[in-house]
Design an enzyme around this catalytic site. Structure first.
Site, short mmCIF file in Angstrom:
data_model
loop_
_atom_site.label_atom_id
_atom_site.label_comp_id
_atom_site.label_asym_id
_atom_site.label_seq_id
_atom_site.Cartn_x
_atom_site.Cartn_y
_atom_site.Cartn_z
N GLY A 1 -2.62 -2.73 10.26
CA GLY A 1 -1.53 -2.65 9.30
C GLY A 1 -0.16 -2.58 9.92
N ASP B 1 2.35 -6.99 2.13
CA ASP B 1 1.17 -6.25 2.59
C ASP B 1 1.62 -5.03 3.43
OD1 ASP B 1 -1.41 -5.40 2.90
OD2 ASP B 1 -2.02 -7.00 4.27
N HIS C 1 0.86 -1.19 0.00
CA HIS C 1 0.00 0.00 0.00
C HIS C 1 0.89 1.23 0.00
CE1 HIS C 1 -3.67 -2.36 0.82
NE2 HIS C 1 -2.82 -3.17 1.43
ZN LIG Z 1 -6.00 -7.25 2.66
ZN LIG Z 2 -3.32 -5.18 1.79
#
Ligand SMILES: [Zn+2]
Ligand SMILES: [Zn+2]
Length: 438
Positions: free
Chosen positions: A328, A309, A66
Site C-alpha cells: 500500500g 487506492d 481506504h
Molecule cells: Zn485492491
Molecule cells: Zn484498494
C-alpha cells in the site's frame, strides 16, 4: 453565510465543456454563478478568494480509497483521511469495505455515514462488501447495503475468486444499478509475491507477481459481465494486457469501467530496488511498457477514471523486511502533483486529466447524490483550486494522513493543490491564499 467569489482563474469544467478565464460565485453551499473574464457578479456582498494563475475545477472524486475505520485507527481515521483528501483536492471519496468489522451490513454503513458527518471534512461514500465478511463464500445482503446507501460493491484487498459468486453479484447488482468493483488477482499465481515478476524481481531475490495474475481475472470478470449484463468496474488496472482486454470488451458493448492509480501511471518496478517497502503495493508497480499502455488507455477512454487506492499504513508497519511489509501507498496528498508530471510531459491533456478526476467518476457513482463533479449552477459548491506549475517537495511528515508510506518522500513535484472547497466551505487552503472581504 457570506458569499464567496473565487476570482480570476482558469475555470475548467469538463462536465459543461467549459475552459475560460473567469470567476465563480458560491452561496449557501452551492454554485450560484460563473462569469467569464471581468464580469461582475450578480450579488453585491461577498468575500474574495484571488485565483490568478490557478486552475479552478470541480472538486476531485476518488472512487477508491481506504480509510481504515472502523478497526485500524492507528493507520487512518475518517477524520485524518478526509483531511488528507481535502489537501489533495478531493471533495468526495469512496471508502473500501476492508475494515474491521467489514462493511457488509447496514450498521457499519450507518457508522461510516455518522462518523463522516461529524468528523469528516469532505463527502465520504461507502462501498459495501460483495461477500459476507469478505470471505468470498456467500453474498452479503446486497439489497440492505444498497438501501443503506453504498455506491458500489467490492471485496477489495481480496479478489472475488469464486466465479459463481461473482456471477451472482453482477446479476443481483443490476437491480440496484450499482457497479461491482473487483480487485483482479489470481491468488494461485500471486502467492508469496512481493513485486512485479521480471528481471528485477529475480535480481532482488523477491518472488514475482506476473501480469497474467491480473489479466486472467480481468478476462473472467469481463466474461461474467457479458453473461449477466451487470456493471463491472475493474480496480487499479496495471498491465498492458488488461488494457487491451478492457478495450475489446468495450468495443463489444460490455458494461465495464476501469480505473488506474497515480502510482501505476508514474512509477515503475525499479522503485523497489533498494527494497523500499514504501514502493510495495498490490498490484505491484510494473514496467515502462505497461505505463505506456495505461496512458494510451486513459487517452482513448478505455480507462475511465483515475483513483488513488490510498492505502495508509503506520511507519512501524512498513519498517521491516520487504517480505513482511504490508502492501500500500498513501496517495491522496501526492495524487495531483504526480499526475501533473504527465501533463507537463505532454502525455495527458490537462482537461482530460481533470475529467478523469471529476466528471467521469461522478458518472460511475450516478445521480443519487445530486450533481457531483460539476460546476453547474445549483450544484454543490465542491471546488478545487490548484497551481499547475508550483514546485514543491513531498514531506510525508507534513501529511494530514496518518499514513506516511509514500515512495515519493523528498521528491520534487510540479503542481499543487492550493485550496479545496466542500459544500461552500474552505476545507483546505495553502498559507499563501488570503481570502479578503470585498
Ligand atoms: Zn485492491
Ligand atoms: Zn484498494
Amino acid at each position: 453565510m457570506k458569499h464567496l467569489l473565487i476570482q480570476g482563474g482558469r475555470i475548467i469544467d469538463p462536465s459543461q465543456g467549459i475552459d475560460v478565464t473567469g470567476s465563480l460565485l458560491i452561496a449557501e453551499g452551492k454554485i450560484l454563478w460563473l462569469g467569464k473574464g471581468e464580469a461582475t457578479p450578480p450579488q453585491p456582498d461577498y468575500d474574495v478568494l484571488p485565483a490568478q494563475g490557478l486552475i479552478i475545477c470541480p472538486g476531485f472524486i476518488d472512487l477508491h480509497c481506504h480509510l481504515r475505520q472502523p478497526g485500524f485507527e492507528e493507520k487512518e481515521t475518517i477524520a485524518t483521511g478526509t483531511k488528507a483528501a481535502a489537501r489533495g483536492g478531493f471533495t468526495t471519496i469512496c471508502c473500501m469495505p476492508n475494515t474491521s468489522p467489514p462493511l457488509d451490513n447496514q450498521t457499519v454503513v450507518e457508522f461510516i455515514k455518522a462518523k463522516s458527518a461529524s468528523e469528516g471534512v469532505v463527502r465520504v461514500l461507502p462501498i459495501g462488501c460483495i461477500s459476507k465478511g469478505r470471505r468470498g463464500e456467500e453474498l452479503a445482503e446486497m439489497g440492505e447495503l444498497a438501501s443503506a446507501g453504498v455506491i458500489a460493491f467490492s471485496d477489495d484487498g481480496e479478489p472475488m475468486l469464486n466465479s459463481h459468486l461473482m456471477r451472482q453479484a453482477l446479476d443481483y447488482s443490476r437491480a440496484f444499478d450499482l457497479p461491482v468493483i473487483d480487485h483482479c488477482e489470481d491468488k494461485t499465481l500471486t502467492a508469496g509475491g512481493q513485486m512485479n515478476e521480471g528481471v528485477i524481481s529475480t535480481r532482488l531475490g523477491l518472488r514475482g507477481i506476473p501480469n497474467a495474475a491480473e489479466e486472467i481475472m480481468v478476462a473472467r470478470d469481463l466474461a461474467l459481465a457479458q453473461l449477466t449484463g451487470g456493471r463491472l468496474h475493474i480496480a487499479h488496472v496495471t498491465t498492458e494486457g488488461s488494457v487491451e482486454l478492457i478495450r475489446r470488451a468495450k468495443e463489444k458493448g460490455i458494461k465495464v469501467s476501469a480505473e488506474v492509480t497515480p502510482h501505476h501511471l508514474t512509477l515503475t518496478e525499479e522503485r523497489v530496488i533498494g527494497y523500499d517497502t514504501n514502493a510495495k503495493v498490490n498490484p505491484p508497480l510494473r514496467t515502462k511498457r505497461d505505463i505506456k499502455a495505461l496512458i494510451q488507455g486513459l487517452n482513448d477512454n478505455t480507462i475511465d477514471i483515475i483513483a488513488t487506492d490510498h492505502a495508509p499504513h503506520t511507519e512501524a508497519d512498513k519498517l521491516c523486511e520487504f517480505d513482511l511489509a504490508p502492501f500500500g501507498i498513501s496517495g491522496l496528498e501526492t495524487a495531483l502533483g504526480s499526475l501533473m508530471s504527465l501533463v507537463h510531459s505532454g502525455e495527458i491533456d490537462l482537461v482530460a486529466l481533470i475529467a478523469k478526476l471529476t466528471q467521469e467518476p461522478a458518472q460511475i457513482i450516478g445521480n443519487k447524490y445530486g450533481g457531483l463533479g460539476t460546476l453547474a449552477t445549483g450544484a454543490s459548491a465542491d471546488v478545487t483550486l490548484f497551481d499547475p506549475n508550483l514546485e514543491w517537495v513531498v514531506e510525508p511528515k507534513a501529511f494530514a494522513s496518518k499514513g506516511r508510506n509514500t515512495p515519493l518522500a523528498g521528491e520534487r513535484l510540479k503542481g499543487r493543490v492550493m485550496a479545496t472547497i466542500f459544500q461552500g466551505n474552505l476545507v483546505y487552503k495553502d498559507d499563501s491564499i488570503k481570502v479578503k472581504a470585498k
